[in-house]
Design a protein around this motif. Structure first.
Motif, PDB file in Angstrom:
ATOM      1  N   LYS A 146       0.808  -1.216   0.000  1.00  0.00           N
ATOM      2  CA  LYS A 146       0.000   0.000   0.000  1.00  0.00           C
ATOM      3  C   LYS A 146       0.842   1.268   0.000  1.00  0.00           C
ATOM      4  N   GLN A 147       1.910   1.295   0.792  1.00  0.00           N
ATOM      5  CA  GLN A 147       2.650   2.539   0.998  1.00  0.00           C
ATOM      6  C   GLN A 147       3.917   2.652   0.151  1.00  0.00           C
ATOM      7  N   ILE A 148       4.354   1.555  -0.443  1.00  0.00           N
ATOM      8  CA  ILE A 148       5.569   1.591  -1.268  1.00  0.00           C
ATOM      9  C   ILE A 148       5.256   1.181  -2.708  1.00  0.00           C
ATOM     10  N   ALA A 149       4.747  -0.042  -2.875  1.00  0.00           N
ATOM     11  CA  ALA A 149       4.536  -0.551  -4.233  1.00  0.00           C
ATOM     12  C   ALA A 149       3.516   0.292  -5.002  1.00  0.00           C
ATOM     13  N   LEU A 150       2.382   0.631  -4.374  1.00  0.00           N
ATOM     14  CA  LEU A 150       1.340   1.379  -5.072  1.00  0.00           C
ATOM     15  C   LEU A 150       1.810   2.761  -5.532  1.00  0.00           C
ATOM     16  N   PRO A 151       2.347   3.620  -4.643  1.00  0.00           N
ATOM     17  CA  PRO A 151       2.783   4.937  -5.130  1.00  0.00           C
ATOM     18  C   PRO A 151       3.948   4.850  -6.108  1.00  0.00           C
ATOM     19  N   ALA A 152       4.839   3.885  -5.915  1.00  0.00           N
ATOM     20  CA  ALA A 152       5.956   3.746  -6.854  1.00  0.00           C
ATOM     21  C   ALA A 152       5.449   3.357  -8.235  1.00  0.00           C
ATOM     22  N   MET A 153       4.526   2.411  -8.308  1.00  0.00           N
ATOM     23  CA  MET A 153       3.994   1.982  -9.595  1.00  0.00           C
ATOM     24  C   MET A 153       3.149   3.067 -10.242  1.00  0.00           C
ATOM     25  N   ARG A 154       2.504   3.894  -9.446  1.00  0.00           N
ATOM     26  CA  ARG A 154       1.721   5.003 -10.008  1.00  0.00           C
ATOM     27  C   ARG A 154       2.607   6.010 -10.723  1.00  0.00           C
ATOM     28  N   SER A 155       3.880   6.070 -10.353  1.00  0.00           N
ATOM     29  CA  SER A 155       4.788   6.962 -11.064  1.00  0.00           C
ATOM     30  C   SER A 155       5.079   6.456 -12.471  1.00  0.00           C
ATOM     31  N   LEU A 156       4.816   5.158 -12.706  1.00  0.00           N
ATOM     32  CA  LEU A 156       5.051   4.564 -14.020  1.00  0.00           C
ATOM     33  C   LEU A 156       3.781   4.457 -14.852  1.00  0.00           C
ATOM     34  N   ARG A 157       2.651   4.103 -14.203  1.00  0.00           N
ATOM     35  CA  ARG A 157       1.411   3.823 -14.932  1.00  0.00           C
ATOM     36  C   ARG A 157       0.225   3.973 -13.990  1.00  0.00           C
ATOM     37  N   SER A 158      -0.925   4.325 -14.539  1.00  0.00           N
ATOM     38  CA  SER A 158      -2.135   4.428 -13.736  1.00  0.00           C
ATOM     39  C   SER A 158      -2.498   3.070 -13.147  1.00  0.00           C
ATOM     40  N   CYS A 159      -2.689   3.032 -11.829  1.00  0.00           N
ATOM     41  CA  CYS A 159      -3.025   1.776 -11.168  1.00  0.00           C
ATOM     42  C   CYS A 159      -3.750   2.076  -9.867  1.00  0.00           C
ATOM     43  N   GLU A 160      -4.338   1.037  -9.288  1.00  0.00           N
ATOM     44  CA  GLU A 160      -5.054   1.182  -8.031  1.00  0.00           C
ATOM     45  C   GLU A 160      -4.930  -0.105  -7.231  1.00  0.00           C
ATOM     46  N   LEU A 161      -5.233  -0.006  -5.948  1.00  0.00           N
ATOM     47  CA  LEU A 161      -5.170  -1.162  -5.058  1.00  0.00           C
ATOM     48  C   LEU A 161      -6.584  -1.500  -4.606  1.00  0.00           C
ATOM     49  N   VAL A 162      -7.022  -2.722  -4.891  1.00  0.00           N
ATOM     50  CA  VAL A 162      -8.365  -3.172  -4.534  1.00  0.00           C
ATOM     51  C   VAL A 162      -8.254  -4.523  -3.838  1.00  0.00           C
ATOM     52  N   ASP A 163      -8.671  -4.572  -2.582  1.00  0.00           N
ATOM     53  CA  ASP A 163      -8.637  -5.808  -1.801  1.00  0.00           C
ATOM     54  C   ASP A 163      -7.246  -6.446  -1.808  1.00  0.00           C
TER      55      ASP A 163
END
Length: 250
Positions: free
Chosen positions: A169-186
């Motif tokens: 939630k706090q590392i992978a999600l924001p880091a990947m958002r810098s590369l491509r649109s993404c979201e975390l669901v469940d």
């Protein structure tokens, strides 16, 4: 305490000493005599450092795998045995071991990724077009693990140690958002429009680079234990979105 000299060849000089010096300090070492010189292969950086011997392996690992490092040598000063020497173009990463057939191509790509970050995905797609289909999946995943590790060290290494769910939630999600649109669901990372899908390069799951990035981001801290990152669904196989899951391994 131990004194060690590192020699690192890099492509560019700008900001390099600052980046390498930060790694040295974070590993508990003191920088004694930093020097830079121009060589036929680029910029030669010589670092004499002093610090705890127990941290030498970690320091050597981080310096040798820096995205700008083209070659790497180390030696313990003061007449002791030499420290392990590592060639940055050949060192394997645990998430995806590089074959000699593509490892050098991956290492040559890394400085370009660092220079153009975060707009790196078009470069990776171009890289994939140049790799033999026999090694394509492994090479792409390996390049992702190397960039993911670099992203963690650049932006997240000073944070608290988190469990797997919070790391996603706090590392992978924001880091990947810098590369491509993404979201975390469940607890699942969903990438909405991966550029690796539908381009004719892959016949199955295609987001090996993104999977590798997630592995690099989560493996680099070194405290999460064993877990699997899997692409559970992929647009290249007809799914609406590419979905990545994170499962602890007992």
């Amino acid at each position: 305490m131990i004194d060690v000299e590192f020699k690192i060849t890099a492509e560019r000089r700008e900001g390099l000493l600052v980046e390498l010096g930060r790694i040295v300090i974070n590993c508990g070492y003191t920088l004694l005599r930093p020097r830079t010189a121009t060589s036929g292969e680029g910029v030669l950086v010589t670092l004499a450092v002093r610090g705890p011997e127990r941290n030498l392996s970690a320091l050597s690992e981080q310096l040798s795998t820096h995205p700008l490092a083209q070659s790497f040598e180390s030696a313990v000063l003061g007449g002791k045995a030499s420290a392990p020497q590592v060639n940055a173009a050949q060192k394997p990463r645990p998430a995806a071991r590089p074959d000699e057939a593509y490892a050098r191509e991956v290492e040559a790509l890394l400085p370009e990724l660092a220079r153009h970050f975060p707009k790196v995905l078009p470069l990776v797609v171009g890289f994939e077009r140049e790799i033999s289909p026999e090694y394509l999946d492994e090479a792409s995943r390996y390049a992702g693990t190397r960039l993911g590790a670099w992203m963690f060290k650049r932006d997240y290494s000073l944070g608290a140690r988190l469990n797997l769910a919070d790391s996603v939630k706090q590392i992978a999600l924001p880091a990947m958002r810098s590369l491509r649109s993404c979201e975390l669901v469940d607890g699942k990372l969903i990438v909405k429009d991966s550029p690796f899908c539908g381009n004719g390069l892959h016949h199955g799951k295609s987001c090996h680079f993104l999977r590798g990035c997630l592995e690099g981001l989560l493996n680099e801290p070194g405290h999460l234990g064993s877990f699997d990152v899997e692409e559970a669904a992929c647009r290249n196989l007809g799914a609406a979105r590419c979905i990545f899951t994170f499962t602890p391994v007992d």
